[in-house]
Design an enzyme around this catalytic site. Structure first.
Site, PDB file in Angstrom:
ATOM      1  N   LYS A  35       0.834  -1.214   0.000  1.00 14.04           N
ATOM      2  CA  LYS A  35       0.000   0.000   0.000  1.00 14.04           C
ATOM      3  C   LYS A  35       0.864   1.257   0.000  1.00 14.04           C
ATOM      4  CE  LYS A  35      -4.054  -2.165   1.419  1.00 14.04           C
ATOM      5  NZ  LYS A  35      -4.359  -2.958   0.272  1.00 14.04           N
ATOM      6  N   CYS A  36       1.935   1.236  -0.761  1.00 12.46           N
ATOM      7  CA  CYS A  36       2.930   2.306  -0.769  1.00 12.46           C
ATOM      8  C   CYS A  36       2.927   3.004  -2.124  1.00 12.46           C
ATOM      9  CB  CYS A  36       4.306   1.670  -0.493  1.00 12.46           C
ATOM     10  SG  CYS A  36       5.698   2.789  -0.572  1.00 12.46           S
ATOM     11  N   GLY A  37       3.372   4.241  -2.145  1.00 14.64           N
ATOM     12  CA  GLY A  37       3.528   4.957  -3.411  1.00 14.64           C
ATOM     13  C   GLY A  37       4.518   4.277  -4.341  1.00 14.64           C
ATOM     14  N   PHE A  38       5.400   3.457  -3.779  1.00 15.35           N
ATOM     15  CA  PHE A  38       6.390   2.738  -4.588  1.00 15.35           C
ATOM     16  C   PHE A  38       5.923   1.334  -4.989  1.00 15.35           C
ATOM     17  CE2 PHE A  38       9.116   5.736  -2.174  1.00 15.35           C
ATOM     18  CZ  PHE A  38       9.711   6.394  -3.248  1.00 15.35           C
ATOM     19  N   THR A  39       4.736   0.908  -4.548  1.00 13.02           N
ATOM     20  CA  THR A  39       4.243  -0.439  -4.853  1.00 13.02           C
ATOM     21  C   THR A  39       4.253  -0.750  -6.351  1.00 13.02           C
ATOM     22  OG1 THR A  39       2.960  -0.478  -2.811  1.00 13.02           O
ATOM     23  CG2 THR A  39       2.320  -2.062  -4.500  1.00 13.02           C
TER      24      THR A  39
END
Length: 184
Positions: A35-39
């Site tokens: 659930k990360c901006g980098f996912t």
């Protein structure tokens, strides 16, 4: 001299896995979150895996919930999410802690080998990460701790850590070093 082959980790089902199983392979060890901006980097990682796996390249994925609680869920639900949304085929291990006294010993070792590598100044999230981390600790750049999800460690065929890439590092930079290590 200590190498990553001195460590065992748990697979997502809780079974012990000796990293000796990956001897003579080039490894990219990554702490991830769903659930990360980098996912979306899962797409880039899977492409690297598909392109270089047959040449002796392996990605070891370690979900971690220490950064903004961005890896919620069970080991199995994280695995299903990654298979369904990104089609990942590389090995995924049990969720770990990468910082603190109770950090996974493998990650303690990785950080001892390669400290913080610095943010890519051109990445759109660099200013946000730097601002947020500076408020928590003005000296954060001097410490080897992992700063965020999708930090990557490149390991050569001898089990030695040769590079660390922060989550803002361009995939082309990582790919070039993987190719270099595979050619050795």
């Amino acid at each position: 001299m200590k190498t990553i082959y001195d460590f065992s980790v748990k697979d997502r089902k809780g079974k012990d896995v000796s990293l000796k199983e990956y001897a003579n392979e080039v490894l990219l060890i990554v702490n991830t979150a769903t659930k990360c901006g980098f996912t979306p980097q899962y797409d880039e990682l899977e492409k690297l895996y598909k392109d270089y796996h047959s040449q002796g390249f392996e990605i070891l994925d370690f979900p971690c919930n220490q950064f903004g609680q961005q890896a919620p869920g069970t080991d199995e639900s994280i695995h299903e999410f990654c298979k369904l949304n990104f089609g990942t085929d590389f090995p995924r291990f049990k969720k770990v802690k990468v910082n603190g006294d109770d950090a996974e010993p493998l990650f303690k070792f990785l950080k001892e080998q390669k400290g913080f590598a610095g943010w890519d100044p051109e990445h759109n999230l660099t200013a946000i990460l730097d601002d947020m981390l500076s408020k928590e600790d003005p000296d954060y750049k001097q410490k080897p701790d992992i700063k965020w999800n999708f930090t990557k460690f490149l390991v050569n065929k001898k089990g030695q850590v040769v590079a660390r890439f922060e989550p803002t590092t361009k995939i082309e930079v990582i790919e070039a070093q993987i190719k270099e290590e595979l050619a050795k």
